[in-house]
Design a protein around this motif. Structure first.
Motif, PDB file in Angstrom:
ATOM      1  N   ALA A   1      14.741   7.327  41.280  1.00 19.29           N
ATOM      2  CA  ALA A   1      13.369   7.856  41.187  1.00 19.29           C
ATOM      3  C   ALA A   1      12.884   8.216  42.593  1.00 19.29           C
ATOM      4  N   ALA A   2      12.232   9.358  42.704  1.00 16.74           N
ATOM      5  CA  ALA A   2      11.900   9.919  44.035  1.00 16.74           C
ATOM      6  C   ALA A   2      10.481   9.619  44.489  1.00 16.74           C
ATOM      7  N   ASN A   3       9.718   8.813  43.721  1.00 21.28           N
ATOM      8  CA  ASN A   3       8.336   8.490  44.129  1.00 21.28           C
ATOM      9  C   ASN A   3       7.533   9.716  44.523  1.00 21.28           C
ATOM     10  N   GLY A   4       7.714  10.774  43.761  1.00 21.14           N
ATOM     11  CA  GLY A   4       6.866  11.948  43.976  1.00 21.14           C
ATOM     12  C   GLY A   4       7.174  12.723  45.247  1.00 21.14           C
ATOM     13  N   ASN A   5       8.373  12.494  45.828  1.00 19.99           N
ATOM     14  CA  ASN A   5       8.720  13.184  47.075  1.00 19.99           C
ATOM     15  C   ASN A   5       9.857  14.188  46.836  1.00 19.99           C
ATOM     16  N   ASP A   6       9.587  15.469  47.092  1.00 17.31           N
ATOM     17  CA  ASP A   6      10.584  16.519  46.818  1.00 17.31           C
ATOM     18  C   ASP A   6      11.868  16.339  47.620  1.00 17.31           C
ATOM     19  N   ASP A   7      11.723  16.064  48.917  1.00 11.48           N
ATOM     20  CA  ASP A   7      12.927  15.938  49.762  1.00 11.48           C
ATOM     21  C   ASP A   7      13.788  14.761  49.312  1.00 11.48           C
TER      22      ASP A   7
ATOM     23  N   VAL B   1      20.579  15.029  34.933  1.00  5.32           N
ATOM     24  CA  VAL B   1      19.416  15.139  34.051  1.00  5.32           C
ATOM     25  C   VAL B   1      18.200  14.918  34.950  1.00  5.32           C
ATOM     26  N   VAL B   2      17.343  15.940  35.061  1.00  8.14           N
ATOM     27  CA  VAL B   2      16.309  15.917  36.093  1.00  8.14           C
ATOM     28  C   VAL B   2      14.901  16.023  35.524  1.00  8.14           C
ATOM     29  N   VAL B   3      14.024  15.111  35.961  1.00  7.38           N
ATOM     30  CA  VAL B   3      12.581  15.238  35.746  1.00  7.38           C
ATOM     31  C   VAL B   3      12.015  15.718  37.078  1.00  7.38           C
ATOM     32  N   PRO B   4      11.802  17.037  37.239  1.00  9.32           N
ATOM     33  CA  PRO B   4      11.420  17.545  38.559  1.00  9.32           C
ATOM     34  C   PRO B   4      10.026  17.096  38.985  1.00  9.32           C
ATOM     35  N   HIS B   5       9.885  16.733  40.249  1.00  4.67           N
ATOM     36  CA  HIS B   5       8.538  16.495  40.768  1.00  4.67           C
ATOM     37  C   HIS B   5       7.828  17.829  40.902  1.00  4.67           C
ATOM     38  N   ASP B   6       8.512  18.796  41.534  1.00  5.00           N
ATOM     39  CA  ASP B   6       7.937  20.128  41.724  1.00  5.00           C
ATOM     40  C   ASP B   6       8.837  21.137  41.015  1.00  5.00           C
ATOM     41  N   ALA B   7       8.283  21.807  40.029  1.00  8.69           N
ATOM     42  CA  ALA B   7       9.054  22.708  39.158  1.00  8.69           C
ATOM     43  C   ALA B   7       9.840  23.750  39.945  1.00  8.69           C
ATOM     44  N   ALA B   8       9.203  24.352  40.954  1.00  9.69           N
ATOM     45  CA  ALA B   8       9.837  25.441  41.722  1.00  9.69           C
ATOM     46  C   ALA B   8      10.789  24.880  42.774  1.00  9.69           C
ATOM     47  N   PHE B   9      10.342  23.858  43.499  1.00  5.15           N
ATOM     48  CA  PHE B   9      11.168  23.282  44.581  1.00  5.15           C
ATOM     49  C   PHE B   9      12.507  22.795  44.029  1.00  5.15           C
TER      50      PHE B   9
ATOM     51  N   GLN C   1     -10.026  21.656  37.066  1.00  7.66           N
ATOM     52  CA  GLN C   1      -9.286  21.271  38.267  1.00  7.66           C
ATOM     53  C   GLN C   1      -8.001  20.532  37.927  1.00  7.66           C
ATOM     54  N   TYR C   2      -6.900  20.872  38.618  1.00  4.00           N
ATOM     55  CA  TYR C   2      -5.670  20.103  38.496  1.00  4.00           C
ATOM     56  C   TYR C   2      -5.810  18.823  39.319  1.00  4.00           C
ATOM     57  N   THR C   3      -4.989  17.808  39.039  1.00  3.27           N
ATOM     58  CA  THR C   3      -5.047  16.518  39.734  1.00  3.27           C
ATOM     59  C   THR C   3      -3.750  16.298  40.498  1.00  3.27           C
ATOM     60  N   ASP C   4      -3.836  16.337  41.848  1.00  2.60           N
ATOM     61  CA  ASP C   4      -2.624  16.134  42.658  1.00  2.60           C
ATOM     62  C   ASP C   4      -1.880  14.870  42.245  1.00  2.60           C
ATOM     63  N   GLY C   5      -0.567  15.038  42.025  1.00  3.92           N
ATOM     64  CA  GLY C   5       0.282  13.871  41.753  1.00  3.92           C
ATOM     65  C   GLY C   5      -0.084  13.124  40.482  1.00  3.92           C
ATOM     66  N   TRP C   6      -0.877  13.734  39.595  1.00  2.00           N
ATOM     67  CA  TRP C   6      -1.307  13.053  38.362  1.00  2.00           C
ATOM     68  C   TRP C   6      -2.007  11.724  38.692  1.00  2.00           C
ATOM     69  N   ASP C   7      -2.646  11.644  39.847  1.00  2.00           N
ATOM     70  CA  ASP C   7      -3.184  10.369  40.326  1.00  2.00           C
ATOM     71  C   ASP C   7      -4.516  10.009  39.669  1.00  2.00           C
ATOM     72  N   PRO C   8      -4.604   8.845  38.967  1.00  2.00           N
ATOM     73  CA  PRO C   8      -5.862   8.456  38.283  1.00  2.00           C
ATOM     74  C   PRO C   8      -7.061   8.355  39.235  1.00  2.00           C
ATOM     75  N   ILE C   9      -6.824   7.886  40.448  1.00  2.00           N
ATOM     76  CA  ILE C   9      -7.932   7.733  41.412  1.00  2.00           C
ATOM     77  C   ILE C   9      -8.471   9.117  41.791  1.00  2.00           C
ATOM     78  N   THR C  10      -7.574  10.054  41.993  1.00  2.00           N
ATOM     79  CA  THR C  10      -8.002  11.416  42.315  1.00  2.00           C
ATOM     80  C   THR C  10      -8.779  12.017  41.145  1.00  2.00           C
TER      81      THR C  10
END
Ligand code: GAL
Length: 348
Positions: free
Chosen positions: A78-84, A102-110, A203-212
């Motif tokens: 698991a990449a903890n939301g980090n593309d690199d 089998v990939v659950v992409p963090h960023d669809a394009a990256f 508005q979209y929510t960065d990182g699906w973050d509940p606090i945001t």
């Protein structure tokens, strides 16, 4: 130079050489060298975006179980939301000799870079739950995510068919968030066009973050003098943040709020009445069918997929499963009947 010294010297050189050649051999490590499984065992790499949301733990457990029951070996990272980090993890698994990713992409394009890298190594890629866009990804398995958005908006509109609506979306980097919003707007647009609904915040929510999401909802409330009649939140995590904001101004339970994922806290809020609905996506089915697909693809077989989704580059052979709307009325007939959650946990 006396004989012994000569022998000693010869000895040092040899061992030195042996060591270098061993070292020399090391750079040539190929998948075969470091392969962790028997030749005939399919080796599946499962690359997750995050384990932050409740559902991904279930996906991990259920997918590993299903794939192993079909004789495969699975390694999950698991990449903890980090593309690199996600790219690096895919690289490591390819080096380790996986037969399929089998990939659950963090960023669809990256994540298109993961597909390119895998294909160079002759490894096929399955997009799990979220689509990798603009790439020649081999398969896509998920739910009908536009329908998820339609279910969310429809249940909210049943409670409030006019007034000021706020849309609190998911992470824009996630293609699903775009599809959920599209579905919600399919339902809202006719109401917006005839003037009965006004979209006062979107508005979209960065990182699906509940606090945001909580913060964004606070902004929406402040901007509109708390005059908000309904909120379409993209999942239970963001819904939880939204409902915290609403309760800070005495609106929790008084205006409809949607969710998704049938998280335990989400379903409890639905039963309690502070959340109107959530969307149940039978992950057991998704994981089971994805494992079946992965083992077949990993063994070099083609998989029949009766649908296709265009990802900006190709029509990706796809399998889309049905989402289910969950309200106070059908909690027992859906998530509890399926054993996804227990009666005790939900109603205790
Ligand atoms: C989406 C997924 C949802 C939700 C979200 C946050 O891609 O389809 O179920 O959990 O990610 O992780």
């Amino acid at each position: 130079m006396n004989y012994l010294l000569k022998c000693g010297l010869a000895l040092v050189l040899f061992t030195g050489l042996a060591a270098c050649s061993a070292q020399e051999e090391k750079p040539k490590t190929s998948a075969e060298d470091v392969r962790l499984t028997a030749e005939d065992q399919v080796y599946v790499g499962f690359v997750l975006d995050t384990l932050k949301d409740e559902r991904w733990y279930k996906d991990k457990e259920l997918f590993e179980e299903a794939a192993e029951s079909k004789g495969a070996h699975v390694k999950t990272l698991a990449a903890n939301g980090n593309d690199d980090v996600q790219l690096k993890q895919a690289e490591l698994l390819i080096e380790e000799g996986v037969d399929v990713l089998v990939v659950v992409p963090h960023d669809a394009a990256f994540s298109a870079a993961i597909v390119d890298m895998a294909h160079k190594a002759g490894v096929k890629v399955i997009s799990y739950d979220r689509l990798i866009t603009n790439s020649e990804v081999d398969y896509y398995i998920s739910f009908d995510n536009v329908k998820v958005g339609e279910l969310q908006a429809s249940e909210v509109v049943k409670q409030a068919s006019n007034g000021n609506f706020a849309y609190i979306g998911g992470a824009e980097s996630d293609n699903n968030a775009v599809l959920f919003r599209q579905g919600a707007m399919n339902v809202l647009k006719p109401l917006i066009d005839k003037g009965s609904v006004k979209l006062i915040h979107d508005q979209y929510t960065d990182g699906w973050d509940p606090i945001t999401a909580e913060q964004n909802m606070k902004t929406a409330l402040a901007k509109n003098g708390n005059n908000v009649d309904a909120v379409i939140a993209a999942n239970d995590g963001t819904a939880g943040g939204v409902i915290n904001s609403l309760s800070s101004v005495g609106l929790a339970g008084r205006i409809p709020v949607s969710g998704q994922d049938a998280e335990l806290e989400g379903v409890r809020r639905v039963v309690k009445g502070t959340q109107t609905m959530t969307v149940y996506k039978p992950i057991t089915l998704l994981a089971e069918q994805a494992a079946d697909m992965a083992v077949k693809v990993g063994s070099g077989e083609d998989v029949a997929a009766d649908q296709s989704v265009h990802n900006g580059k190709i029509d990706v052979p796809s399998l889309l499963l049905e989402p289910v709307a969950v309200t106070k009325e059908n909690v027992r007939d859906t998530v509890i009947k399926d054993g996804y959650l227990t009666e005790k946990d939900v109603y205790q």
